[in-house]
Design a protein around this motif. Structure first.
Motif, PDB file in Angstrom:
ATOM      1  N   UNK A 134       0.816  -1.306   0.117  1.00  0.00           N
ATOM      2  CA  UNK A 134       0.108  -0.030   0.106  1.00  0.00           C
ATOM      3  C   UNK A 134       0.818   1.104  -0.068  1.00  0.00           C
ATOM      4  N   UNK A 135       0.230   2.425   0.152  1.00  0.00           N
ATOM      5  CA  UNK A 135       0.831   3.704   0.042  1.00  0.00           C
ATOM      6  C   UNK A 135       0.679   4.357   1.468  1.00  0.00           C
ATOM      7  N   UNK A 136       1.632   5.226   1.846  1.00  0.00           N
ATOM      8  CA  UNK A 136       1.226   6.058   3.148  1.00  0.00           C
ATOM      9  C   UNK A 136      -0.159   6.472   3.319  1.00  0.00           C
ATOM     10  N   UNK A 137      -0.694   7.135   2.362  1.00  0.00           N
ATOM     11  CA  UNK A 137      -2.029   7.633   2.465  1.00  0.00           C
ATOM     12  C   UNK A 137      -3.069   6.606   3.161  1.00  0.00           C
ATOM     13  N   UNK A 138      -2.934   5.321   2.821  1.00  0.00           N
ATOM     14  CA  UNK A 138      -3.772   4.173   2.872  1.00  0.00           C
ATOM     15  C   UNK A 138      -3.491   3.939   4.411  1.00  0.00           C
ATOM     16  N   UNK A 139      -2.269   3.801   5.269  1.00  0.00           N
ATOM     17  CA  UNK A 139      -2.168   3.721   6.379  1.00  0.00           C
ATOM     18  C   UNK A 139      -2.923   4.806   7.166  1.00  0.00           C
ATOM     19  N   UNK A 140      -2.670   6.152   6.802  1.00  0.00           N
ATOM     20  CA  UNK A 140      -3.252   7.248   7.269  1.00  0.00           C
ATOM     21  C   UNK A 140      -4.799   7.191   7.496  1.00  0.00           C
ATOM     22  N   UNK A 141      -5.241   6.841   6.280  1.00  0.00           N
ATOM     23  CA  UNK A 141      -6.766   6.832   6.208  1.00  0.00           C
ATOM     24  C   UNK A 141      -7.320   5.705   7.147  1.00  0.00           C
ATOM     25  N   UNK A 142      -6.687   4.495   7.296  1.00  0.00           N
ATOM     26  CA  UNK A 142      -6.997   3.741   8.307  1.00  0.00           C
ATOM     27  C   UNK A 142      -7.401   4.246   9.773  1.00  0.00           C
ATOM     28  N   UNK A 143      -6.125   5.136   9.935  1.00  0.00           N
ATOM     29  CA  UNK A 143      -6.258   5.582  11.481  1.00  0.00           C
ATOM     30  C   UNK A 143      -7.256   7.071  11.631  1.00  0.00           C
ATOM     31  N   UNK A 148      -4.485  -5.217   6.260  1.00  0.00           N
ATOM     32  CA  UNK A 148      -5.406  -5.847   5.478  1.00  0.00           C
ATOM     33  C   UNK A 148      -6.488  -4.480   4.970  1.00  0.00           C
ATOM     34  N   UNK A 149      -6.864  -3.958   5.920  1.00  0.00           N
ATOM     35  CA  UNK A 149      -7.602  -2.642   5.454  1.00  0.00           C
ATOM     36  C   UNK A 149      -6.872  -1.785   4.741  1.00  0.00           C
ATOM     37  N   UNK A 150      -5.723  -1.376   4.946  1.00  0.00           N
ATOM     38  CA  UNK A 150      -5.051  -0.667   4.100  1.00  0.00           C
ATOM     39  C   UNK A 150      -4.619  -1.315   2.942  1.00  0.00           C
ATOM     40  N   UNK A 151      -4.256  -2.405   2.639  1.00  0.00           N
ATOM     41  CA  UNK A 151      -4.268  -2.974   1.575  1.00  0.00           C
ATOM     42  C   UNK A 151      -5.258  -3.098   0.599  1.00  0.00           C
ATOM     43  N   UNK A 152      -6.429  -3.325   1.182  1.00  0.00           N
ATOM     44  CA  UNK A 152      -7.725  -3.346   0.676  1.00  0.00           C
ATOM     45  C   UNK A 152      -7.994  -1.984  -0.281  1.00  0.00           C
ATOM     46  N   UNK A 153      -7.815  -0.999   0.844  1.00  0.00           N
ATOM     47  CA  UNK A 153      -8.018   0.398   0.324  1.00  0.00           C
ATOM     48  C   UNK A 153      -6.998   0.605  -0.997  1.00  0.00           C
ATOM     49  N   UNK A 154      -5.827   0.492  -0.762  1.00  0.00           N
ATOM     50  CA  UNK A 154      -5.014   0.460  -2.009  1.00  0.00           C
ATOM     51  C   UNK A 154      -5.312  -0.159  -3.118  1.00  0.00           C
ATOM     52  N   UNK A 155      -5.802  -1.407  -2.982  1.00  0.00           N
ATOM     53  CA  UNK A 155      -6.324  -2.156  -4.028  1.00  0.00           C
ATOM     54  C   UNK A 155      -7.736  -1.424  -4.973  1.00  0.00           C
ATOM     55  N   UNK A 156      -8.474  -1.289  -4.145  1.00  0.00           N
ATOM     56  CA  UNK A 156      -9.638  -0.454  -4.668  1.00  0.00           C
ATOM     57  C   UNK A 156      -9.392   0.634  -5.338  1.00  0.00           C
ATOM     58  N   UNK A 157      -8.437   1.557  -4.558  1.00  0.00           N
ATOM     59  CA  UNK A 157      -8.013   2.869  -5.151  1.00  0.00           C
ATOM     60  C   UNK A 157      -7.523   2.859  -6.323  1.00  0.00           C
ATOM     61  N   UNK A 158      -6.443   1.739  -6.737  1.00  0.00           N
ATOM     62  CA  UNK A 158      -5.855   1.491  -7.880  1.00  0.00           C
ATOM     63  C   UNK A 158      -6.138   0.502  -8.876  1.00  0.00           C
ATOM     64  N   UNK A 159      -7.502   0.123  -8.689  1.00  0.00           N
ATOM     65  CA  UNK A 159      -7.867  -0.875  -9.540  1.00  0.00           C
ATOM     66  C   UNK A 159      -8.396  -0.164 -10.827  1.00  0.00           C
ATOM     67  N   UNK A 160      -8.072  -0.765 -11.892  1.00  0.00           N
ATOM     68  CA  UNK A 160      -8.617  -0.340 -13.255  1.00  0.00           C
ATOM     69  C   UNK A 160      -9.270  -1.571 -13.884  1.00  0.00           C
TER      70      UNK A 160
END
Length: 340
Positions: free
Chosen positions: A179-188, A327-339
């Motif tokens: 994931x990227x840093x923003x996905x970690x921050x968004x989780x918190x 898992x939460x952050x990685x899922x957010x990254x996956x959905x955010x970057x999904x094409x």
């Protein structure tokens, strides 16, 4: 009246540990209405707009030693950290400028690195292919300033969150995810998920107040906070109720600070450090979480003296939480970057 009810009715309200009633996970009050995606996104955008001075958390202070180097990557840049003869943290490029040997495997002699391939000695002086980076040790974490990666106006020191005064006890844990840093921050910045996603750690979580959906720059850090009441579970039927705030002092840091209840001033700092792409080309980000606890209770002085024995338990609790939250952050990254 049940035995638990009788005990609870007579339990002193001033005690930090309080009895907890039985909890049915599926019967909790749903929190999806409060966790407005627009609110979380707006808070994240404001956090990302705050200056960092190009500072990134490298590791815990205890990981950087005087007897051996510590190697890692930040933003794809290979780095090596060590301590000189005065105990000052030094950070330099991770590859020897001669033939690229890994300086994480170098020897430390008289406060300098000695390459094991050909004996080149490297330290604080710059030379061809070797330019040390600014570093900062705040006593809990080590930071490095990478101006090319940060792209901001540099500052002399990082934005270190306020921590409890006096005697403290700290522990640091690090986990890395796709994931990227923003996905970690968004989780918190989503405290509403706490009691649902982590029922083994939190109960009676209520978001008392949250920032509004506003434009970037309209709210200062002091006002841009989430205020929650929550009980930290320390056993099946006992917990510590507190009131805590979540704030972002800089773009890659979220601080949970206890503002009322046991351990006022204690913090949990969540730092998101980009490591660069993995072999699959996807980004890797480390969660470097520092728990810094303080208390004026007499028993805390004893606990702080037993820090080496207590730190592993503190780190294990944080690791359990972040295995779920990654898992939460990685899922957010996956959905955010999904094409497609």
């Amino acid at each position: 009246m049940s035995l638990l009810s009788r005990i609870s009715s007579r339990w002193p309200a001033s005690w930090p540990l309080q009895p907890l009633p039985p909890s049915d996970w599926a019967r909790q009050r749903p929190t999806y209405a409060g966790a407005d995606p627009k609110l979380i996104s707006a808070a994240l955008e404001r956090a990302q707009a705050r200056p960092s001075g190009n500072w990134f958390v490298l590791a815990s202070s205890r990981q950087v030693r005087a007897d051996r180097p510590f190697g890692t990557r930040v933003g794809g840049t290979e780095l090596v950290a060590w301590r000189d003869t005065t105990g000052t943290v030094r950070v330099g490029p991770g590859a020897c400028p001669h033939l690229g040997a890994p300086m994480a495997l170098a020897a430390v002699d008289c406060g300098e690195l000695v390459c094991r391939w050909h004996g080149l000695r490297l330290g604080t002086r710059s030379g061809p292919g070797w330019v040390p980076f600014p570093a900062h040790d705040d006593g809990v974490l080590v930071w490095v300033r990478l101006d090319e990666l940060g792209g901001e106006d540099p500052t002399d020191a990082p934005v270190v969150p306020a921590r409890p005064a006096g005697r403290t006890l700290d522990a640091v844990t690090t986990l890395t995810g796709v994931c990227e840093p923003e996905d970690i921050v968004a989780n918190r910045l989503d405290p509403w998920h706490g009691a649902w996603f982590h029922p083994y750690s939190f109960q009676r979580l209520d978001v008392v107040s949250a920032p509004q959906v506003t434009d970037v720059g309209e709210i200062e850090e002091a006002d841009d906070r989430f205020l929650v009441t929550v009980t930290f579970k320390v056993g099946p039927r006992v917990g510590v109720p507190v009131q805590a705030e979540f704030v972002c002092p800089e773009p890659r840091t979220v601080v949970m600070r206890i503002v009322d209840g046991e351990g006022v001033g204690s913090v949990v700092e969540t730092h998101a450090t980009p490591r660069g792409p993995g072999r699959d080309g996807r980004p890797r980000t480390s969660v470097v979480e520092a728990v810094v606890a303080g208390s004026d209770r007499p028993g805390f002085a004893i606990a702080s003296r037993l820090a080496p024995a207590i730190r592993p338990a503190m780190a294990a609790a944080a690791t359990k939480l972040w295995r779920d939250d990654l898992d939460y952050a990685e899922r957010r990254y996956e959905m955010r970057t999904r094409t497609g």
